[in-house]
Design a protein around this motif. Structure first.
Motif, short mmCIF file in Angstrom:
data_model
loop_
_atom_site.label_atom_id
_atom_site.label_comp_id
_atom_site.label_asym_id
_atom_site.label_seq_id
_atom_site.Cartn_x
_atom_site.Cartn_y
_atom_site.Cartn_z
N THR A 268 6.96 -7.71 -5.76
CA THR A 268 7.69 -7.53 -7.03
C THR A 268 7.33 -6.19 -7.66
N PRO A 269 7.78 -5.07 -7.09
CA PRO A 269 7.45 -3.76 -7.67
C PRO A 269 8.10 -3.56 -9.04
N LEU A 270 7.37 -2.93 -9.94
CA LEU A 270 7.90 -2.57 -11.25
C LEU A 270 8.68 -1.26 -11.12
N TYR A 271 9.81 -1.19 -11.81
CA TYR A 271 10.59 0.05 -11.79
C TYR A 271 9.77 1.19 -12.39
N LEU A 272 9.90 2.35 -11.82
CA LEU A 272 9.27 3.53 -12.41
C LEU A 272 10.04 3.99 -13.64
N ASN A 273 11.35 3.64 -13.66
CA ASN A 273 12.20 3.97 -14.81
C ASN A 273 13.10 2.77 -15.09
N GLU A 274 12.71 1.93 -16.05
CA GLU A 274 13.45 0.70 -16.34
C GLU A 274 14.90 0.97 -16.75
N GLU A 275 15.14 2.08 -17.43
CA GLU A 275 16.48 2.37 -17.94
C GLU A 275 17.48 2.62 -16.82
N LYS A 276 17.00 2.98 -15.64
CA LYS A 276 17.90 3.26 -14.52
C LYS A 276 17.73 2.24 -13.40
N GLU B 165 0.83 -1.21 0.00
CA GLU B 165 0.00 0.00 0.00
C GLU B 165 0.86 1.26 0.00
N GLU B 166 1.94 1.23 0.77
CA GLU B 166 2.83 2.39 0.81
C GLU B 166 3.52 2.60 -0.53
N LEU B 167 3.91 1.52 -1.20
CA LEU B 167 4.52 1.65 -2.52
C LEU B 167 3.51 2.16 -3.55
N GLU B 168 2.29 1.69 -3.45
CA GLU B 168 1.25 2.17 -4.37
C GLU B 168 1.03 3.67 -4.21
N ASN B 169 1.20 4.17 -3.00
CA ASN B 169 1.08 5.61 -2.76
C ASN B 169 2.19 6.39 -3.46
N GLN B 170 3.28 5.68 -3.81
CA GLN B 170 4.38 6.31 -4.55
C GLN B 170 4.32 5.95 -6.04
N ASN B 171 3.14 5.47 -6.48
CA ASN B 171 2.85 5.17 -7.89
C ASN B 171 3.50 3.89 -8.42
N PHE B 172 3.93 3.01 -7.52
CA PHE B 172 4.47 1.72 -7.97
C PHE B 172 3.34 0.75 -8.31
N LYS B 173 3.57 -0.04 -9.36
CA LYS B 173 2.72 -1.18 -9.68
C LYS B 173 3.57 -2.43 -9.51
N PHE B 174 2.97 -3.60 -9.74
CA PHE B 174 3.67 -4.85 -9.43
C PHE B 174 3.61 -5.84 -10.59
N LEU B 175 4.66 -6.64 -10.70
CA LEU B 175 4.67 -7.72 -11.69
C LEU B 175 3.58 -8.74 -11.37
N THR B 176 3.40 -9.02 -10.09
CA THR B 176 2.40 -9.99 -9.64
C THR B 176 1.01 -9.37 -9.69
N SER B 177 0.06 -10.09 -10.26
CA SER B 177 -1.33 -9.62 -10.27
C SER B 177 -1.91 -9.66 -8.86
N ASP B 178 -2.85 -8.75 -8.59
CA ASP B 178 -3.38 -8.59 -7.24
C ASP B 178 -3.89 -9.89 -6.62
N ASP B 179 -4.54 -10.73 -7.42
CA ASP B 179 -5.15 -11.96 -6.90
C ASP B 179 -4.11 -13.00 -6.49
#
Length: 370
Positions: free
Chosen positions: A310-318, A288-302
């Protein structure tokens, strides 16, 4: 406590931090496998594992020096019989599901693969279809895959296996002690794990729990293609230590077993479901705290697990720079390892002895790295 780059807070999905009481017990001295102190610790560990798996005395615990991959191999090679046309199904929801397939290939074991969509678990209708259309004697699945963080429904898996008279094997390396497990009630034949994740011990133990049916299959094998991993060499050892008596095949990891006894006692004292709930609460809070920072996840919610995210990078290049910055702030996290997706996400473990303070420290390090 302040952590540094050279002495970081370990927040990878295993190995995890070990508490001081366990370290004190383990490091008191070197223990001999023939002495009373060790014999009692081994007996107590085996009995405690039955309680943690929620099984009766009919089930046999196995503890052997080695890692989780050894436990996977043991489970597989003690089922297949080269004088029979055994056929397995390997359910793959990530890198470690693939590993079951690699093990099968290395021994020439016949099998089919059932591969889920990335970030999702195995679905009941797909499992049923496989069993209807293909001969299947054994089926293998991850409880939680450490690569994708996917939590599979192992209760459903075991029920479907039972309906089709298929032996069920669950890899619980990234789940045991963090996700609910009722092995006997759910009908899971073999459940395997390691020491270094939610069980919160140093690496080095391969741990399995066998149903009477699964043990009987092992005991009646014509040929098991291993010496050390052949459970017919280990059953007399386990039975003896369960009875509080010494018997030798290969020297056990004595100090780790002493640590296992201490840690399993701590878990039972806290209460199994209190431990499960603690893991769930921390996992929910972290995401929930990561979602507040606009992170999404590789793993589906269910398919979210209690033990890792498994948070997705906000900037994959870095991505590499991002993890380095987090480490500079005193927290060690892990990169993604799923083929084709490793550059898209990172992995954070929140299991074992992890506290809310550890979670907050990690969140702060992530925030500073953005």
């Amino acid at each position: 406590m302040r952590y540094t780059q050279d002495d970081p807070l370990i927040m990878i999905p295993g190995p995890v931090s070990v508490n001081n009481d366990v370290f004190k017990k383990m490091s008191k001295r070197a223990f001999a496998h023939t002495e009373n102190t060790f014999t009692k610790a081994f007996q107590g560990s085996l009995q405690n594992l039955q309680k943690l798996h929620q099984v009766s005395e009919k089930y046999t615990p196995v503890v052997i020096a080695g890692a989780g991959t050894l436990a996977m191999e043991i489970a597989m090679i003690n089922l297949y019989d080269d004088k029979k046309t055994n056929h397995g199904l390997i359910c793959q929801s990530g890198y470690f599901g693939d590993r079951f397939s690699y093990i099968a290939n290395s021994f020439g074991f016949r099998h089919n693969n059932l591969i889920s969509k990335i970030g999702e678990g195995i679905k009941e209708e797909d499992l049923v279809k496989q069993f209807k259309n293909n001969q299947t004697d054994f089926a293998f699945i991850q409880h939680v895959d450490t690569s994708t963080g996917v939590l599979n429904d192992i209760k459903m898996f075991a029920e479907v296996c039972s309906d089709y008279d298929v032996i069920s094997v669950v890899d619980g390396v990234c789940a045991f002690n963090g996700q609910e497990l009722k092995q006997e009630e759910w009908g899971i034949d073999i459940y395997l794990t390691g020491a270094q994740k939610a069980l919160a011990l140093p690496p080095g133990l391969a741990i399995l729990m066998y149903s009477p049916k699964a043990r009987e299959i092992s005991e009646t094998q014509h040929h098991i293609p291993s010496y050390y991993s052949n459970l017919n060499n280990w059953w007399p050892i386990i039975d003896s230590y369960m009875a509080g008596e010494v018997k030798y095949f290969s020297t056990p990891a004595t100090n780790l077993v002493v640590g296992l006894h201490e840690m399993s006692q701590q878990i039972l004292t806290e209460g199994i479901y209190n431990v499960y709930n603690r893991h769930k609460q921390l996992a929910t809070y972290f995401r929930e705290e990561l979602e507040n920072q606009n992170f999404k996840f590789l793993t589906s919610d269910d398919y979210f697990a209690n033990t890792m995210s498994t948070p997705l990078y906000l900037n994959e290049e870095k991505s590499n720079d991002f993890r380095k910055l987090i480490l500079q702030n005193g927290v060690l996290i892990a990169g993604g390892i799923q083929k084709g997706y490793g550059h898209k996400y990172f992995r954070v473990g929140h299991m074992g002895n992890v506290t809310k303070e550890n979670i907050d420290y990690t969140l702060d390090a992530i925030k500073k790295a953005l």
